[in-house]
Write an enzyme that holds these catalytic residues in place. Structure first.
Site, short mmCIF file in Angstrom:
data_model
loop_
_atom_site.label_atom_id
_atom_site.label_comp_id
_atom_site.label_asym_id
_atom_site.label_seq_id
_atom_site.Cartn_x
_atom_site.Cartn_y
_atom_site.Cartn_z
N GLY A 292 0.84 -1.19 0.00
CA GLY A 292 0.00 0.00 0.00
C GLY A 292 0.87 1.24 0.00
O GLY A 292 2.07 1.16 0.28
N CYS B 211 5.15 -6.38 1.90
CA CYS B 211 5.56 -4.98 1.80
C CYS B 211 4.88 -4.15 2.89
O CYS B 211 5.15 -4.34 4.05
CB CYS B 211 5.28 -4.45 0.39
SG CYS B 211 6.18 -2.92 0.08
N TYR B 212 3.95 -3.25 2.52
CA TYR B 212 3.25 -2.48 3.56
C TYR B 212 2.62 -3.41 4.59
O TYR B 212 2.67 -3.16 5.80
CB TYR B 212 2.18 -1.59 2.92
CG TYR B 212 1.43 -0.73 3.91
CD1 TYR B 212 2.00 0.44 4.39
CD2 TYR B 212 0.16 -1.10 4.38
CE1 TYR B 212 1.32 1.23 5.31
CE2 TYR B 212 -0.52 -0.32 5.30
CZ TYR B 212 0.06 0.84 5.76
OH TYR B 212 -0.61 1.62 6.67
N HIS C 75 7.94 -8.24 -3.00
CA HIS C 75 6.66 -8.61 -3.64
C HIS C 75 6.76 -9.97 -4.33
O HIS C 75 7.22 -10.04 -5.47
CB HIS C 75 6.28 -7.56 -4.68
CG HIS C 75 5.88 -6.25 -4.08
ND1 HIS C 75 4.60 -5.99 -3.64
CD2 HIS C 75 6.59 -5.13 -3.82
CE1 HIS C 75 4.54 -4.77 -3.15
NE2 HIS C 75 5.73 -4.22 -3.25
N GLU D 135 4.41 -11.57 -5.60
CA GLU D 135 3.36 -11.67 -6.64
C GLU D 135 3.83 -11.21 -8.01
O GLU D 135 3.22 -11.58 -9.02
CB GLU D 135 2.11 -10.90 -6.21
CG GLU D 135 2.23 -9.37 -6.18
CD GLU D 135 2.82 -8.83 -4.87
OE1 GLU D 135 3.51 -9.58 -4.16
OE2 GLU D 135 2.61 -7.64 -4.59
N ASP E 64 -15.35 -12.81 -22.68
CA ASP E 64 -16.21 -12.93 -21.51
C ASP E 64 -17.64 -13.28 -21.89
O ASP E 64 -18.24 -14.21 -21.33
CB ASP E 64 -16.19 -11.64 -20.68
CG ASP E 64 -14.78 -11.25 -20.28
OD1 ASP E 64 -13.90 -12.13 -20.30
OD2 ASP E 64 -14.56 -10.07 -19.95
N LYS F 151 -9.35 -13.00 -15.73
CA LYS F 151 -9.38 -13.24 -17.18
C LYS F 151 -8.76 -14.59 -17.56
O LYS F 151 -9.31 -15.32 -18.38
CB LYS F 151 -8.61 -12.11 -17.87
CG LYS F 151 -8.84 -12.04 -19.34
CD LYS F 151 -10.12 -11.32 -19.59
CE LYS F 151 -10.44 -11.12 -21.04
NZ LYS F 151 -11.62 -10.25 -21.16
#
Ligand code: XMP
Length: 514
Positions: free
Chosen positions: A55, A82-83, A169, A171, A227, A370
């Site tokens: 964040g 992180c944050y 991070h 991710e 979609d 997605k």
């Protein structure tokens, strides 16, 4: 049986959807909630693990995003990133301070393999760092399990309480073994068995739709995009001919696209459903005549789409359900899930529900990212060229033609784009580039062809690489490919005498030209 759930608590960082996606790649279902979510609500969901995201704040500042200390004593493992890592230590009595220098970019991290978080991770591994503050002193009971040259606490843990903190991070893909670390957390530490799979999603969802719809009638606006196509096929699998799909051809689709959609979903296709194609090209061109302002064009196309759909819906009469292809990022971005408040209203078919007489909306893809929608599409046997279609804006070629839209300009951009796509595919680049297309600039310039002077249009080629479509880099296409595309467009498409390549990244540019 209850589905295993990991909760991602969103503190407003830019990679938060990525955290959730990576967790799902471990076959563990997860959802994103704002840090403001009531602790009781989180408890009631019985998560098997909780992840606190990054964040923009400093956790020691007045008014910074925070959490209650009880979050760490629920008996549920918590991983702070992180944050989130700083906050965990701060709330539990550690010290967080501003560093002398910002640590940013790929950084070598030394990890302690005795931590369950780093099982099977290389002892020196590259991670993505992006922080100004750092954990100067860990909270009581924590031990440091990773460090870098500049960061004394790159990761810390209090394993007996199931608390883990990572300054970097995992991710983002730049963290080479990040997926492994997240896997270690959700599958190892949280003990999730990995019950989130697309084949069971298809079975469970069709069964649930069947139950909900009963003998009711269902209406779906089919655009041919990923979609709405996947949503339509799920519905058709569940309720067959109780489903009617209306496909509006607004004359701003890519070359042959209308026919391709019809070939898959129409009477010659392989699905049981009612398919109605509305050829509304002329109507749209008339409405767009003389209009040059981009926002006005978007508005006209959107409104006309609703009018056409409304007319068709009236012919069909009252239905019980309206299907929408909403996906999870739409839910999160419209502020319903996480903390991010970016509302991209133009990304949805706004206004449709108001013009249809129906009782309830069905959004079968509401919880999917997605890439998961694509997996479901493959699972359902939808042709690959539809499943892996690149994003295409609702207003279509209307916003890829700068200035006034005319039938002739549509033909030019369709032909140029078809050549470009064909050559990109031939060069084997189609799965590597996230979005690419030809657009028609509003510029005409002097050229020479044979012995003749020409005064014709310039086509712009665009190709970008991006993770989230919010920022993007222009792709570095091989010169050979660009040369071939240029020469083919000039030779094969009338009224084009120049081809330019758009090197702009986003920001400052956008992906589309309007
Ligand atoms: P921009 O041009 O904003 O595009 O950088 C980001 C992504 O969004 C797509 N896009 C749209 N999609 N309706 C849509 O459904 C729209 O009006 C629209 N405008 C842009 C664009 O193709 C890119 O993938």
């Amino acid at each position: 049986m209850e589905k295993e759930l990991v909760i991602v608590i969103d503190f407003g960082g830019q990679y938060n959807q990525l955290v959730a996606r990576r967790v799902r790649e471990c076959n563990v279902y997860c959802e994103i909630y704002s840090y403001k979510t009531d602790l009781e609500k989180i408890k009631a969901m019985k998560p098997k693990g909780i992840i606190l995201t990054g964040g923009p704040n400093s956790c020691y500042e007045e008014g910074a995003a925070t959490c209650q200390p009880e979050l760490f004593s629920l008996g549920v493992p918590v991983l702070g990133l992180c944050y989130g890592a700083q906050l965990m230590n701060f709330v539990l009595g550690g010290r967080v301070e501003r560093a002398d220098a910002r640590e940013y970019g790929k950084t070598e991290v030394e990890v302690d393999n005795s931590s369950a978080l780093f099982a099977d991770v290389t002892p020196r591994t590259v991670c993505w760092m992006s922080h100004n503050d750092y954990i100067a002193q860990t909270a009581p009971g924590f031990r440091v399990v990773a460090k870098t040259a500049n960061c004394p606490v790159a990761a810390a843990e209090c394993a007996e309480k199931g608390l883990y903190a990572m300054q970097f991070h995992p991710e983002v893909l730049h963290t080479v073994e990040g997926s492994r670390m997240l896997y270690n957390f959700v599958r190892g530490i949280c003990g999730c068995s990995g019950d989130w799979r697309m084949d069971s999603f298809v079975e469970e969802t069709t069964e649930a739709i069947r139950k909900k719809v009963g003998s009711g009638r269902v209406l779906c606006a089919l655009s041919g995009g990923v979609d709405s196509s996947v949503a339509a096929v799920l519905l058709s699998k569940a309720v067959g001919e109780q489903l009617t799909c209306v496909f509006v051809d607004h004359g701003l689709l890519r070359k042959n696209e209308g026919d391709e959609v019809e070939a898959v979903f129409g009477p010659q296709g392989s699905y049981k459903l009612h398919f109605i194609r509305v050829n509304a090209q002329e109507r749209f061109y008339q409405k767009l005549a003389g209009v040059t302002e981009p926002e006005k064009k978007r508005k006209i196309i959107g409104e006309e789409f609703i009018r056409v759909f409304e007319e068709e819906a009236k012919k069909i009469g009252a239905v019980d359900f309206l299907v929408q292809g909403t996906i999870y990022p739409d839910v999160v971005e419209s502020g319903l899930g996480g903390e991010s408040a970016v509302i991209k209203s133009h990304h949805n078919v706004g206004g449709l529900p108001d013009c249809v007489d129906f009782k309830e909306i069905i959004e079968p893809l509401r919880n999917l990212f997605k890439d998961e929608v694509r997996k479901v599409g493959l699972e359902l046997g939808i042709p690959e060229h539809l499943v892996f279609r690149q994003p295409f804006p609702g207003p279509g070629l209307g916003i890829r033609i700068i200035g006034e839209v005319t039938a002739e300009k549509v033909r030019i951009v369709q032909d140029a784009d078809a050549i470009y796509r064909e050559e990109i595919a031939k060069a084997g680049l189609d799965r590597d580039i996230n979005q690419y297309f030809a657009a028609l600039t509003n510029m005409r310039s002097v050229g020479v062809m044979g012995d003749e002077r020409t005064y014709d249009y310039a086509v712009a080629l665009r190709a970008v690489n991006t993770v989230d479509f919010m920022t993007a880099e222009a792709a570095e296409l091989p010169w050979e490919v660009l040369k071939r595309v240029t020469s083919r467009i000039i030779n094969e498409v009338g009224h084009v005498n120049r081809v330019v390549y758009d090197c702009t990244s986003k920001p400052p540019g956008t992906i589309e030209l309007e």
